[in-house]
Scaffold this motif. Sequence first.
Motif, PDB file in Angstrom:
ATOM      1  N   ASN A 149       0.870  -1.358  -0.088  1.00  0.00           N
ATOM      2  CA  ASN A 149       0.031  -0.008   0.130  1.00  0.00           C
ATOM      3  C   ASN A 149       0.646   1.196   0.046  1.00  0.00           C
ATOM      4  N   ILE A 150       0.399   2.331  -0.575  1.00  0.00           N
ATOM      5  CA  ILE A 150       1.306   3.753  -0.648  1.00  0.00           C
ATOM      6  C   ILE A 150       0.427   4.624  -0.638  1.00  0.00           C
ATOM      7  N   GLN A 151       0.741   5.878   0.211  1.00  0.00           N
ATOM      8  CA  GLN A 151      -0.022   7.183  -0.132  1.00  0.00           C
ATOM      9  C   GLN A 151       0.784   8.299  -0.436  1.00  0.00           C
ATOM     10  N   TYR A 152       0.316   8.961  -1.455  1.00  0.00           N
ATOM     11  CA  TYR A 152       1.133  10.175  -1.924  1.00  0.00           C
ATOM     12  C   TYR A 152       0.501  11.450  -1.331  1.00  0.00           C
ATOM     13  N   SER A 153       1.280  12.552  -1.475  1.00  0.00           N
ATOM     14  CA  SER A 153       0.658  13.713  -0.956  1.00  0.00           C
ATOM     15  C   SER A 153       1.153  14.829  -2.110  1.00  0.00           C
ATOM     16  N   LEU A 154       0.162  15.197  -2.785  1.00  0.00           N
ATOM     17  CA  LEU A 154       0.210  16.032  -3.789  1.00  0.00           C
ATOM     18  C   LEU A 154       0.371  17.277  -3.429  1.00  0.00           C
ATOM     19  N   PRO A 155       1.239  18.367  -4.334  1.00  0.00           N
ATOM     20  CA  PRO A 155       1.999  17.758  -5.278  1.00  0.00           C
ATOM     21  C   PRO A 155       3.169  16.968  -4.758  1.00  0.00           C
ATOM     22  N   ALA A 156       3.882  16.412  -5.722  1.00  0.00           N
ATOM     23  CA  ALA A 156       4.984  15.548  -5.620  1.00  0.00           C
ATOM     24  C   ALA A 156       6.076  15.433  -6.579  1.00  0.00           C
ATOM     25  N   GLU A 157       7.258  14.734  -6.330  1.00  0.00           N
ATOM     26  CA  GLU A 157       7.951  14.685  -7.516  1.00  0.00           C
ATOM     27  C   GLU A 157       8.145  12.987  -7.521  1.00  0.00           C
ATOM     28  N   LEU A 158       7.761  12.455  -8.597  1.00  0.00           N
ATOM     29  CA  LEU A 158       7.829  10.933  -8.552  1.00  0.00           C
ATOM     30  C   LEU A 158       8.825  10.267  -9.633  1.00  0.00           C
ATOM     31  N   GLU A 159       9.678   9.297  -9.134  1.00  0.00           N
ATOM     32  CA  GLU A 159      10.660   8.706  -9.964  1.00  0.00           C
ATOM     33  C   GLU A 159       9.982   8.341 -11.322  1.00  0.00           C
ATOM     34  N   LEU A 161       8.359  10.065 -13.489  1.00  0.00           N
ATOM     35  CA  LEU A 161       7.198  10.620 -14.047  1.00  0.00           C
ATOM     36  C   LEU A 161       7.276  12.133 -13.804  1.00  0.00           C
ATOM     37  N   GLY A 162       8.136  12.568 -12.918  1.00  0.00           N
ATOM     38  CA  GLY A 162       8.244  13.953 -12.909  1.00  0.00           C
ATOM     39  C   GLY A 162       7.425  14.424 -11.849  1.00  0.00           C
ATOM     40  N   LYS A 163       6.804  15.730 -11.777  1.00  0.00           N
ATOM     41  CA  LYS A 163       5.948  16.335 -11.039  1.00  0.00           C
ATOM     42  C   LYS A 163       4.528  15.899 -11.212  1.00  0.00           C
ATOM     43  N   ALA A 164       3.965  15.475 -10.198  1.00  0.00           N
ATOM     44  CA  ALA A 164       2.598  15.106 -10.031  1.00  0.00           C
ATOM     45  C   ALA A 164       1.864  16.232  -9.280  1.00  0.00           C
ATOM     46  N   GLY A 165       0.971  16.787  -9.883  1.00  0.00           N
ATOM     47  CA  GLY A 165       0.195  17.995  -9.467  1.00  0.00           C
ATOM     48  C   GLY A 165      -1.158  17.607  -8.946  1.00  0.00           C
ATOM     49  N   ARG A 166      -1.918  18.555  -8.398  1.00  0.00           N
ATOM     50  CA  ARG A 166      -3.315  18.196  -7.692  1.00  0.00           C
ATOM     51  C   ARG A 166      -4.174  18.401  -8.642  1.00  0.00           C
ATOM     52  N   ASP A 167      -4.261  17.350  -9.530  1.00  0.00           N
ATOM     53  CA  ASP A 167      -5.192  17.239 -10.645  1.00  0.00           C
ATOM     54  C   ASP A 167      -5.414  15.668 -11.201  1.00  0.00           C
ATOM     55  N   LEU A 168      -6.160  15.646 -12.010  1.00  0.00           N
ATOM     56  CA  LEU A 168      -6.608  14.244 -12.630  1.00  0.00           C
ATOM     57  C   LEU A 168      -5.163  13.541 -13.050  1.00  0.00           C
ATOM     58  N   ARG A 261     -11.610  17.130   0.589  1.00  0.00           N
ATOM     59  CA  ARG A 261     -10.498  17.058   1.316  1.00  0.00           C
ATOM     60  C   ARG A 261     -10.280  18.428   2.056  1.00  0.00           C
ATOM     61  N   LEU A 262      -9.241  18.647   2.757  1.00  0.00           N
ATOM     62  CA  LEU A 262      -8.900  20.010   3.160  1.00  0.00           C
ATOM     63  C   LEU A 262      -8.335  20.808   2.264  1.00  0.00           C
ATOM     64  N   PRO A 263      -8.328  22.227   2.142  1.00  0.00           N
ATOM     65  CA  PRO A 263      -7.849  22.779   1.318  1.00  0.00           C
ATOM     66  C   PRO A 263      -6.104  22.601   1.136  1.00  0.00           C
ATOM     67  N   ALA A 264      -5.628  22.325   2.508  1.00  0.00           N
ATOM     68  CA  ALA A 264      -4.154  22.156   2.517  1.00  0.00           C
ATOM     69  C   ALA A 264      -3.457  20.770   2.164  1.00  0.00           C
ATOM     70  N   SER A 265      -4.825  19.862   1.892  1.00  0.00           N
ATOM     71  CA  SER A 265      -4.084  18.420   1.758  1.00  0.00           C
ATOM     72  C   SER A 265      -4.677  17.864   0.510  1.00  0.00           C
ATOM     73  N   PHE A 266      -3.777  17.018  -0.186  1.00  0.00           N
ATOM     74  CA  PHE A 266      -4.219  16.346  -1.362  1.00  0.00           C
ATOM     75  C   PHE A 266      -3.758  15.047  -1.414  1.00  0.00           C
ATOM     76  N   PHE A 267      -4.265  14.004  -0.684  1.00  0.00           N
ATOM     77  CA  PHE A 267      -3.933  12.764  -0.699  1.00  0.00           C
ATOM     78  C   PHE A 267      -4.325  11.714  -1.746  1.00  0.00           C
ATOM     79  N   VAL A 268      -3.552  11.068  -2.483  1.00  0.00           N
ATOM     80  CA  VAL A 268      -3.804   9.592  -3.270  1.00  0.00           C
ATOM     81  C   VAL A 268      -3.540   8.547  -2.432  1.00  0.00           C
ATOM     82  N   SER A 269      -4.287   7.725  -2.120  1.00  0.00           N
ATOM     83  CA  SER A 269      -3.916   6.393  -1.405  1.00  0.00           C
ATOM     84  C   SER A 269      -4.511   5.296  -2.215  1.00  0.00           C
ATOM     85  N   VAL A 270      -3.364   4.307  -1.937  1.00  0.00           N
ATOM     86  CA  VAL A 270      -3.618   3.133  -3.149  1.00  0.00           C
ATOM     87  C   VAL A 270      -3.536   1.826  -2.079  1.00  0.00           C
TER      88      VAL A 270
END
Length: 514
Positions: A149-159, A161-168, A261-270
């Motif tokens: 399992n893994i959880q991402y907090s956006l925005p993030a820099e992914l190996e 894939l580069g930058k993952a922003g707060r969007d689809l 979500r909260l305005p300050a947080s953007f989680f993607v949980s898998v």
Amino acid sequence: MQHFEDSIYNLIVETSTNLPGDVRRAVAKGRALEDIATRSGLALTTIAQNIGMAELQVSPICQDTGMLTFIIHTPVGVNQIEMKKDIYNAITRATKDGKLRPNSVDSLTGENSGNNLGEGTPVIHFEQWEEQGIDVRLILKGGGCENKNIQYSLPAELEGLGKAGRDLDGIRKCILHSVYQAQGQGCSAGFIGVGIGGDRTTGYELAKKQLFRKVDDVNPIEDLNKLEDYVMENANKLGIGTMGFGGEVTLLGCKVGVMNRLPASFFVSVAYNCWAFRRQGVLIDPSTGTIQDWLYESGTGISVEGSKVPEVGDSPESKSESREVRLTTPISEEDIRSLRVGDVVILSGEMHTGRDALHKYLMDHDSPVDLNGAVIYHCGPVMLKDEEGWHVKAAGPTTSIREEPYQGDILKKFGIRAVIGKGGMGPKTLQALQEHGGVYLNAIGGAAQYYAECIKKVNAVDFMEFGIPEAMWHLEVDGFAAIVTMDAHGNSLHADVEKDSAAKLTQFKEPVFK
């Protein structure tokens, strides 16, 4: 509800031993996409046979029967306290009958409760609703896939894939990365549930709830439906394959849910789930506690076996490099150094199980048995005892990477020649294999019935104080097959597949959803 306990017991047994119809069809579809004569094809064929064996023998599909997680909807007025008591009784019975492995361990002392009960286990979520019946759903999710399992907090820099922003599109990158990082350690080919939003806790809960959806359903949110289709079309292009052996089939299902979500947080949980996707549900009469209906199609009558497991010589991979080698324990260094990545080893003789507790113990203590030339099996079996002694009910491999801090030192200290597990190990172990003369053999994760059939006798057991899964079982085996994926010459199939899939991951760097 005098029959409620029996209904829960029957739900547990069905979930543990009989893979649902929608999951079987997904596995069959995956098999059709994979060349049967490759390592991944062989693994999928073994998986298919194991599914049929578990149903026929009413024994656990995988020896790791996981953390029991219930989601229960009840009408107003139903006594949830009494329901919990019945659930606990049913779990105790199922554990005693060998349908569940005792998996509840005290986090501070390491003591196993022996009955799958303890603080926080099982997990039970009660929700009230306005319907008349009681809806009980159960998932058995093993530790190997839970650890991926893994959880991402956006925005993030992914190996890769580069930058993952707060969007689809950022969410898309997270999902692809989650499949990549799992490699074969979560018993691929797998299924994933994805939760977008929430906080860190509810995000994971939402992700796991997605695993209760049916494999062939359609997401009612158009954007998420497109995302699910995209992931299913492209995740398999990473080439990770079944068990991480490389191949065409890495993912069998993807389900995505969303919450605010909260305005300050953007989680993607898998929530990653292995191919042994064990979840089932029942509708129960609140007046009697009897089962009125099963909520997922039974797997009975839906075969995923197809043809038999191919001979090693049938494989195009094997014709140039690999071969079938039969070895009997204890094994010599000369025999081990003759093996190469890709060889299929058929073992006979005595092998010894060893997991986390044993590896930690052996770092500072002597072994109760001579391990020179021996085989250590990373396995926590399901065991039952009668007047004739101990019997193995399920015995597939556990994820090996947990033993990376210990394995190399233990190999050299005791003269161990082979380690069996799943998912591969890291550079420290690979170096020790090369220096000492050892191999890592990858068994098929989750194939607990397939391997239990190879175990002919339980010779003895040590360290029962560690609990049944962590004890050191001394097993007599015949015809136990596993693939060399790390050899004594510095070669690692796992490192090669990870490197190749990392390169392929970069093709998904550019935006897709705008």
